[in-house]
Design a protein around this motif. Structure first.
Motif, PDB file in Angstrom:
ATOM      1  N   SER A  72     -23.177   0.833 -23.977  1.00  0.00           N
ATOM      2  CA  SER A  72     -24.302   1.453 -23.267  1.00  0.00           C
ATOM      3  C   SER A  72     -24.039   2.939 -23.023  1.00  0.00           C
ATOM      4  O   SER A  72     -24.860   3.614 -22.407  1.00  0.00           O
ATOM      5  N   SER A  73     -22.918   3.433 -23.501  1.00  0.00           N
ATOM      6  CA  SER A  73     -22.517   4.821 -23.221  1.00  0.00           C
ATOM      7  C   SER A  73     -23.090   5.826 -24.224  1.00  0.00           C
ATOM      8  O   SER A  73     -22.742   6.999 -24.179  1.00  0.00           O
ATOM      9  N   SER A  78     -18.752   6.348 -25.752  1.00  0.00           N
ATOM     10  CA  SER A  78     -17.347   6.254 -25.361  1.00  0.00           C
ATOM     11  C   SER A  78     -16.853   4.822 -25.495  1.00  0.00           C
ATOM     12  O   SER A  78     -17.602   3.864 -25.275  1.00  0.00           O
TER      13      SER A  78
HETATM   14  C1  LIG Z   1     -24.177  -3.928 -21.565  1.00  0.00           C
HETATM   15  C2  LIG Z   1     -22.773  -3.619 -22.012  1.00  0.00           C
HETATM   16  C3  LIG Z   1     -22.424  -2.306 -22.275  1.00  0.00           C
HETATM   17  C4  LIG Z   1     -21.128  -1.985 -22.707  1.00  0.00           C
HETATM   18  N1  LIG Z   1     -20.823  -0.688 -22.981  1.00  0.00           N
HETATM   19  C5  LIG Z   1     -19.577  -0.358 -23.403  1.00  0.00           C
HETATM   20  C6  LIG Z   1     -19.261   0.987 -23.739  1.00  0.00           C
HETATM   21  O1  LIG Z   1     -20.084   1.894 -23.668  1.00  0.00           O
HETATM   22  N2  LIG Z   1     -17.990   1.246 -24.179  1.00  0.00           N
HETATM   23  C7  LIG Z   1     -17.042   0.265 -24.288  1.00  0.00           C
HETATM   24  O2  LIG Z   1     -15.903   0.562 -24.686  1.00  0.00           O
HETATM   25  N3  LIG Z   1     -17.324  -1.026 -23.995  1.00  0.00           N
HETATM   26  C8  LIG Z   1     -18.569  -1.360 -23.569  1.00  0.00           C
HETATM   27  N4  LIG Z   1     -18.874  -2.658 -23.298  1.00  0.00           N
HETATM   28  C9  LIG Z   1     -17.835  -3.696 -23.485  1.00  0.00           C
HETATM   29  C10 LIG Z   1     -17.635  -3.984 -24.979  1.00  0.00           C
HETATM   30  O3  LIG Z   1     -18.818  -4.424 -25.611  1.00  0.00           O
HETATM   31  C11 LIG Z   1     -16.543  -5.045 -25.193  1.00  0.00           C
HETATM   32  O4  LIG Z   1     -15.435  -4.740 -24.416  1.00  0.00           O
HETATM   33  C12 LIG Z   1     -16.144  -5.036 -26.640  1.00  0.00           C
HETATM   34  O5  LIG Z   1     -17.097  -5.765 -27.385  1.00  0.00           O
HETATM   35  C13 LIG Z   1     -14.763  -5.599 -26.819  1.00  0.00           C
HETATM   36  O6  LIG Z   1     -14.614  -5.833 -28.186  1.00  0.00           O
HETATM   37  P1  LIG Z   1     -13.246  -5.649 -28.950  1.00  0.00           P
HETATM   38  O7  LIG Z   1     -12.128  -5.719 -27.946  1.00  0.00           O
HETATM   39  O8  LIG Z   1     -13.281  -6.804 -29.878  1.00  0.00           O
HETATM   40  O9  LIG Z   1     -13.297  -4.336 -29.646  1.00  0.00           O
HETATM   41  C14 LIG Z   1     -20.165  -3.013 -22.872  1.00  0.00           C
HETATM   42  C15 LIG Z   1     -20.516  -4.350 -22.607  1.00  0.00           C
HETATM   43  C16 LIG Z   1     -21.807  -4.649 -22.190  1.00  0.00           C
HETATM   44  C17 LIG Z   1     -22.182  -6.088 -21.930  1.00  0.00           C
END
Ligand SMILES: Cc1cc2nc3c(=O)[nH]c(=O)nc-3n(C[C@H](O)[C@H](O)[C@H](O)COP(=O)(O)O)c2cc1C
Length: 182
Positions: free
Chosen positions: A58-59, A73
């Motif tokens: 969402s960043s 981010s």
């Molecule tokens: C609505 C929402 C917004 C998110 N925004 C971010 C974000 O901007 N940056 C980020 O690093 N993680 C964000 N996350 C969390 C990541 O989606 C999550 O940690 C990621 O899929 C982990 O995957 P990985 O460890 O397999 O790379 C968000 C999660 C949700 C539910």
């Protein structure tokens, strides 16, 4: 050009705990994106798995019109972080209101998040998700480590959008969509 403020002026220590900070941040309504990139060599030997990774983010925000730049981010702890650092390109997919399942899959899903996701490959060979409201195919231009996240600045090579669908909105820890004010 990068200009640091005068070095003798330091930030005050925060007078709040992290949960309070998170709650204040959560008042800011954002759209929701899924950002995809290559996972070279991933899932070797498993023909049912794709060679891509993707995360919900969402960043996302705009930076510059000329040249066309966007940012987002990524948490340093994300397992996909090394792939986003190394990849030359990624695609930012802006989700529609009827894609909450996609949002959850790319935030919490285990294994191959693309197995149940419909997509087409863009010019850079990366997934553009079916039903996305808009998509930005980016060159991985620069990365900036700040605190526990890395800010990615992408140079948009191609983009597209659809009209008529409502956006997925995230605010106060809840998902909704937009309603025009009278
Ligand atoms: C609505 C929402 C917004 C998110 N925004 C971010 C974000 O901007 N940056 C980020 O690093 N993680 C964000 N996350 C969390 C990541 O989606 C999550 O940690 C990621 O899929 C982990 O995957 P990985 O460890 O397999 O790379 C968000 C999660 C949700 C539910």
């Amino acid at each position: 050009m990068h200009q640091a403020p005068p070095s003798h002026i330091k930030a005050l220590s925060p007078d709040f705990e992290t949960p309070h900070f998170k709650q204040a941040l959560s008042r800011f309504a954002t759209g929701v994106t899924v950002i995809t990139t290559f996972a070279p060599g991933a899932h070797k030997g498993d023909s049912a798995s794709s060679s891509f990774v993707g995360i919900t983010a969402s960043s996302f925000n705009s930076v510059s019109l000329t040249p066309p730049l966007v940012l987002w981010s990524l948490g340093q702890g994300a397992s996909s972080a090394p792939l986003f650092h190394a990849g030359t390109h990624y695609v930012v997919n802006v989700l529609a209101a009827d894609q909450l399942d996609v949002c959850n899959r790319f935030a919490f899903g285990k294994g191959d998040r693309f197995a149940d996701t419909a997509y087409k490959l863009g010019a850079s060979g990366l997934p553009i998700l079916d039903g996305a409201l808009a998509w930005f195919e980016c060159h991985n231009r620069s990365r900036h480590e700040e605190g526990d996240h890395v800010i990615f600045v992408g140079e948009v090579e191609r983009c597209g959008f659809s009209d008529g669908s409502a956006p997925l909105v995230y605010q106060g820890g809840q998902f909704s969509t937009t309603t025009p004010l009278a």
